[in-house]
Design a protein around this motif. Structure first.
Motif, PDB file in Angstrom:
ATOM      1  N   GLY A 125      46.740  22.055  32.289  1.00  0.00           N
ATOM      2  CA  GLY A 125      48.162  22.365  32.433  1.00  0.00           C
ATOM      3  C   GLY A 125      48.523  23.830  32.390  1.00  0.00           C
ATOM      4  N   VAL A 126      47.542  24.704  32.317  1.00  0.00           N
ATOM      5  CA  VAL A 126      47.847  26.145  32.283  1.00  0.00           C
ATOM      6  C   VAL A 126      48.222  26.607  33.688  1.00  0.00           C
ATOM      7  CG1 VAL A 126      46.879  28.443  31.918  1.00  0.00           C
ATOM      8  CG2 VAL A 126      46.368  26.595  30.295  1.00  0.00           C
ATOM      9  N   ARG A 127      49.357  27.266  33.789  1.00  0.00           N
ATOM     10  CA  ARG A 127      49.861  27.758  35.075  1.00  0.00           C
ATOM     11  C   ARG A 127      49.918  29.291  35.041  1.00  0.00           C
ATOM     12  NH1 ARG A 127      48.240  23.919  36.204  1.00  0.00           N
ATOM     13  NH2 ARG A 127      49.159  21.859  36.451  1.00  0.00           N
ATOM     14  N   PRO A 128      49.930  29.919  36.218  1.00  0.00           N
ATOM     15  CA  PRO A 128      50.024  31.381  36.221  1.00  0.00           C
ATOM     16  C   PRO A 128      51.186  31.895  35.369  1.00  0.00           C
ATOM     17  CG  PRO A 128      49.467  30.619  38.405  1.00  0.00           C
ATOM     18  CD  PRO A 128      49.734  29.384  37.576  1.00  0.00           C
ATOM     19  N   GLY A 179      45.300  33.087  36.326  1.00  0.00           N
ATOM     20  CA  GLY A 179      46.604  33.731  36.443  1.00  0.00           C
ATOM     21  C   GLY A 179      47.317  33.818  35.105  1.00  0.00           C
ATOM     22  N   ALA A 180      46.619  33.446  34.051  1.00  0.00           N
ATOM     23  CA  ALA A 180      47.248  33.375  32.732  1.00  0.00           C
ATOM     24  C   ALA A 180      47.022  34.663  31.943  1.00  0.00           C
ATOM     25  CB  ALA A 180      46.716  32.170  31.959  1.00  0.00           C
ATOM     26  N   VAL A 181      47.620  34.692  30.763  1.00  0.00           N
ATOM     27  CA  VAL A 181      47.639  35.897  29.923  1.00  0.00           C
ATOM     28  C   VAL A 181      46.849  35.610  28.654  1.00  0.00           C
ATOM     29  CG1 VAL A 181      49.149  37.477  28.640  1.00  0.00           C
ATOM     30  CG2 VAL A 181      49.898  36.531  30.848  1.00  0.00           C
ATOM     31  N   LEU A 182      45.860  36.450  28.366  1.00  0.00           N
ATOM     32  CA  LEU A 182      44.982  36.241  27.214  1.00  0.00           C
ATOM     33  C   LEU A 182      45.618  36.785  25.939  1.00  0.00           C
ATOM     34  CD1 LEU A 182      42.142  35.390  26.143  1.00  0.00           C
ATOM     35  CD2 LEU A 182      41.405  37.730  26.618  1.00  0.00           C
ATOM     36  N   LEU A 191      30.944  23.192  33.006  1.00  0.00           N
ATOM     37  CA  LEU A 191      29.915  23.013  34.026  1.00  0.00           C
ATOM     38  C   LEU A 191      30.420  22.212  35.217  1.00  0.00           C
ATOM     39  CD1 LEU A 191      26.910  22.247  31.649  1.00  0.00           C
ATOM     40  CD2 LEU A 191      27.477  24.413  32.746  1.00  0.00           C
ATOM     41  N   THR A 192      31.419  21.379  34.991  1.00  0.00           N
ATOM     42  CA  THR A 192      31.872  20.488  36.066  1.00  0.00           C
ATOM     43  C   THR A 192      33.304  20.775  36.506  1.00  0.00           C
ATOM     44  OG1 THR A 192      32.515  18.876  34.392  1.00  0.00           O
ATOM     45  CG2 THR A 192      30.331  18.619  35.377  1.00  0.00           C
ATOM     46  N   ALA A 193      33.987  21.694  35.831  1.00  0.00           N
ATOM     47  CA  ALA A 193      35.375  21.993  36.235  1.00  0.00           C
ATOM     48  C   ALA A 193      35.373  22.661  37.608  1.00  0.00           C
ATOM     49  CB  ALA A 193      36.032  22.891  35.198  1.00  0.00           C
ATOM     50  N   PRO A 194      36.424  22.439  38.378  1.00  0.00           N
ATOM     51  CA  PRO A 194      36.478  23.062  39.711  1.00  0.00           C
ATOM     52  C   PRO A 194      36.769  24.557  39.597  1.00  0.00           C
ATOM     53  CG  PRO A 194      38.538  21.947  39.235  1.00  0.00           C
ATOM     54  CD  PRO A 194      37.642  21.677  38.060  1.00  0.00           C
ATOM     55  N   PRO A 195      36.079  25.403  40.352  1.00  0.00           N
ATOM     56  CA  PRO A 195      36.339  26.842  40.269  1.00  0.00           C
ATOM     57  C   PRO A 195      37.758  27.177  40.735  1.00  0.00           C
ATOM     58  CG  PRO A 195      34.408  26.378  41.644  1.00  0.00           C
ATOM     59  CD  PRO A 195      35.073  25.078  41.367  1.00  0.00           C
ATOM     60  N   LEU A 196      38.350  28.149  40.085  1.00  0.00           N
ATOM     61  CA  LEU A 196      39.701  28.591  40.448  1.00  0.00           C
ATOM     62  C   LEU A 196      39.720  30.114  40.379  1.00  0.00           C
ATOM     63  CD1 LEU A 196      42.772  28.007  40.980  1.00  0.00           C
ATOM     64  CD2 LEU A 196      43.051  27.949  38.485  1.00  0.00           C
ATOM     65  N   CYS A 197      40.441  30.705  41.310  1.00  0.00           N
ATOM     66  CA  CYS A 197      40.491  32.168  41.352  1.00  0.00           C
ATOM     67  C   CYS A 197      41.880  32.583  41.825  1.00  0.00           C
ATOM     68  CB  CYS A 197      39.397  32.681  42.285  1.00  0.00           C
ATOM     69  SG  CYS A 197      39.342  34.463  42.431  1.00  0.00           S
ATOM     70  N   VAL A 198      42.796  32.755  40.896  1.00  0.00           N
ATOM     71  CA  VAL A 198      44.160  33.177  41.230  1.00  0.00           C
ATOM     72  C   VAL A 198      44.154  34.691  41.418  1.00  0.00           C
ATOM     73  CG1 VAL A 198      46.544  33.317  40.403  1.00  0.00           C
ATOM     74  CG2 VAL A 198      45.174  31.268  39.937  1.00  0.00           C
ATOM     75  N   GLU A 199      44.532  35.157  42.595  1.00  0.00           N
ATOM     76  CA  GLU A 199      44.507  36.591  42.871  1.00  0.00           C
ATOM     77  C   GLU A 199      45.625  37.312  42.116  1.00  0.00           C
ATOM     78  OE1 GLU A 199      42.251  38.240  44.643  1.00  0.00           O
ATOM     79  OE2 GLU A 199      41.170  36.429  45.293  1.00  0.00           O
TER      80      GLU A 199
END
Lengths: 534, 534
Positions: free
Chosen positions: B62-65, B90-93, B151-159
């Motif tokens: 559920g984490v969104r940018p 896209g989130a903030v650490l 290991l099985t999560a889908p890769p995501l790359c928010v620019e």
């Protein structure tokens, strides 16, 4: 995130500009030596003051923010100071290749619309010749006048208000006939200078020797990188092996950049001998050949290959050595280090695009054109949208160089843009020489290709089909070209006869290159004055 | 310049973000070791894949940018991966100090509005306690679950679409009672990481030991700097001198960062002995003392002093050694290297402002408050405009630290923000401890100051005026504080009696510090459990 979360007061950010490296150096390395240029020496505090006063001097001569200022000088302190003083006036630096002919200089001065030219006094005759035909010639400040005037000019410091704005325009012959002005932005020069300082591990103990001309892509951004590191700039009016070896031995030089041809001259010099201290050498403009790297390594020069173009602020890829390579057999090691390598730390991405427009696999075999993007790519060609568009593939810059990518991520060029001749580190566009040849009334058609040369790497060789009844000789044609463009661009040899063409009527240049090689190695006396770079 | 000259196609530029260093490392150092964390190892290609899959895992939860993601972990590979995986979503650490108390963690989780917490499994009890009282607690992913799920999560790359946008929020106790969230932008973290890679001269041969907590100002940007250089991250769950010395000897560590207190523990350890290879050590958080630098130098550790604050992305000034210092007598050399130094290569400017609001001269004597500006300064405090305004002097950030500038441009702090107690490298705000003390019904007034301590550098000492008739003891008050805030913030000693005050009614802290020193050195038994960092 609330919209308000991302709101950032604009004042927090500072525009990126390589000028800030000098401002910092003046504050933190105030008393450290900045420049050594023969008898001339200055500290970083003094260099910062001189640069600001150069800006004031330019303004006094009518230079306003946004104006272009040409520089025609060898690697003297004037050239170095112009890399700061011109932007401090808010102006745009246009550094001219001192080996250009008067008409070529005139073209660039006119095309760039330069308001003023900073010129080395020794080059005034060439400049006068170039400016003679211009309707509204720019003002000229000669170096001997500058050295006096800069001491009393009022300091000026125009702040950069947009890091994406123009810092400099670097004219290149590129791949079409007319020089094109590559636009550098402050942001790219800042980042690339930082990358150079990082990759070369320069610091306050570094002594950088100015063997690479500053008029080549702003000296690969080293006028700013050396300053960022707080190192010493050793200027060099003329690059000859004797002087360079003396500097390496007695001035504690730790870093230099040079084209492979220059390295070859150094390596072959009678005075060449292994050095007691480590010297890092960065070579580019053309690929270094294995025998050269083997020889320079023996001499204690730690050579690293840089790849890039004027359009990429100099170095875009570098062959960063990996620790495990040290354990490889000599030939395997050579095979690694001659490659063009990987993007610099500020290089965003590189891709290889095949003829079908798709990326090729990283298999060390599949050929693709190198395309680059990121902050270290030019804004475009100055006042030449057509050329800018031609060099673009969407957001990617097309280099025209064909390479493979090895599985370890390192690129290796297999065939550079096929028509460019690289002689003594200088690009010569065959189209330009061909166009000059066909200006001659006796010439019907001309094709110019690279022939191998042991000193210059490559030299131009012309294949010419004469008009019926024309009686033109080899020497006459070479002299004709030398009278119109830079001497080093003139063909070393001219071969007469009908040109072999492809089915679409284009000259078969691959075949001609083979013939050129044969002609050059044949025992035919070469006209004494033809073709040598001058 | 024509307006058109400055027109630059927007696509040329790439947004600056430290995530790009991993993208590059995965392409160019694919098979090189990236992380060593006990039995866990991964290459740069694998680290890049894991980071993208962490982003996918976060999105699945559920984490969104724009969402904030807290991290509660020691220096494990989870913590390192979060420095890439969270921004890739896209989130903030929001990295949490693992030594905080449950209520403090609850405050930050709530104030940051975190959507999710990434937690080391060992810290789940603390986290559960912290989240117990929250109305809408965030989701939690524990490290043991993460290691399987990633290991099985889908890769995501928010620019990243705006380099000035939020990358992370680092909560600091600062100088007022409540933690404040320091907002980091991508641009600043990118530039500071590059500066760190440059100044530390890291490359692919470097082995970086994670002694400095990543939850401190994102580990001074080293999660990104080490990756930019292609070095190896050696994770460390717990910093004890035995383990660190073993790593220095047997794992080829070349670089580490540590607070002076940690260095002191290393230097005093029975196993300390000179190393055969060069190790570069960067120390900050508090000034290293001369005897410590002398001792670490004997041990072959080349220590350099960094100065900075959470608000400046870690290191803002560094004591860059100058070649001539090597020739100085030992004491003179020590006098040079203990200073805070000069701005980093990306530091735009630093100034010292006197009480009259004017800059003080660079005479090594005149005291001024250090003010910084540039790209390496935070955007502001998260959802706290008042605190942001209080820390601003126009475009300048006020550090609260008082320093002199020597004629060579190097700064030296004479008196840090007077109320902050630095214990074991951690900031303790006297106001926070005072406020906790005065929460006790028996306490009328409290003043907390730093007292000297041979291990922790400083420890808090409380001076308390009781309400009439109240019967409260030292041990009871210390326990009271420990039950409410982190144990290391609790006073080491409590002294009862009326507080000496200035004419304006403020406690005379300078006098109290003298008394604190006397109390600590007096032969009074200290309560067994009080005050030790835990």
């Amino acid at each position: 995130m609330n919209a308000a979360d991302a709101t950032v007061p604009g004042h927090v950010f500072t525009e990126l500009t390589p000028v800030s490296f000098l401002r910092r150096a003046a504050a933190v390395f105030a008393e450290r030596p900045a420049v050594i240029d023969g008898e001339f020496r200055c500290t970083y505090a003094e260099l910062w003051e001189r640069a600001q006063r150069m800006a004031g001097l330019l303004a006094r001569h009518g230079v306003r923010p946004g104006d272009r200022v040409c520089l025609l000088a060898p690697n003297t302190h004037l050239a170095l100071e112009a890399h700061y003083g011109v932007p401090l006036a808010g102006a745009v630096l246009v550094a001219l290749n001192t080996r250009l002919s008067a008409p070529e200089i005139a073209y660039i001065v006119e095309h760039s619309g330069a308001r003023l030219v900073l010129a080395d006094t020794e080059l005034l005759p060439l400049l006068d010749q170039a400016l003679a035909g211009l309707g509204e010639p720019p003002a000229v400040i000669a170096s001997d006048h500058y050295d006096d005037a800069v001491l009393t000019a009022p300091p000026l410091c125009v702040e950069v208000t947009d890091e994406r704005g123009l810092l400099s325009v670097n004219y290149t012959s590129g791949t079409t006939g007319r020089p094109k002005g590559v636009m550098y932005h402050h942001r790219g020069a800042y980042l690339n200078a930082l990358a150079m300082a990082f990759h070369t591990t320069m610091d306050t103990t570094s002594h950088y020797l100015w063997t690479l001309p500053m008029f080549h892509t702003n000296g690969w951004c080293f006028p700013w990188a050396v300053t960022a590191a707080g190192g010493v700039h050793h200027c060099l009016r003329k690059v000859d092996p004797e002087t360079v070896w003396r500097a390496l031995r007695s001035e504690g030089i730790t870093h230099l950049c040079a084209a492979p041809t220059v390295l070859a001259m150094l390596a072959d010099h009678p005075g060449a001998a292994p050095l007691a201290h480590r010297v890092r050498v960065f070579t580019g403009g053309a690929p270094p050949w294995p025998a050269l790297l083997a020889r320079t390594t023996e001499l204690g020069l730690r050579v690293q290959h840089f790849y890039g173009l004027t359009e990429t602020f100099g170095c875009a890829l570098l062959c960063e050595p990996q620790p495990e390579w040290e354990d490889l057999p000599h030939d395997a090691w050579l095979g690694k280090v001659v490659r063009q390598g990987i993007p610099t730390v500020v290089g965003e991405a590189v891709r290889l695009v095949g003829r079908d427009g798709e990326q090729v696999p990283d298999d060390g075999v599949s050929l693709g054109e190198i395309e680059l993007r990121g902050n270290n790519v030019m804004s475009g060609y100055y006042r030449d949208d057509e050329a800018t568009a031609a060099a673009s593939d969407g957001p990617w810059f097309r280099t025209g160089d064909l390479a493979v990518r090895h599985p370890d991520g390192y690129l290796e060029i297999r065939d550079r843009a096929k028509d460019v001749i690289i002689s003594g580190g200088e690009n010569i566009t065959s189209v330009e020489v061909e166009n000059t040849l066909t200006d001659h009334p006796g010439v019907a058609q001309a094709a110019v290709v690279a022939g191998p040369h042991e000193v210059w790497g490559e030299v131009p060789v012309a294949f010419v089909a004469l008009r019926p009844g024309a009686g033109v000789g080899e020497r006459e044609l070479i002299d004709f070209v030398r009278s119109r463009i830079a001497h080093f661009k003139a063909p070393r040899r001219v071969v007469f006869g009908p040109l072999p063409t492809t089915s679409t009527g284009k000259p078969r240049k691959k075949l001609l290159r083979e013939r050129a090689a044969a002609v050059l190695t044949a025992p035919v006396p070469v006209p004494e004055h033809a073709g040598e770079p001058s």
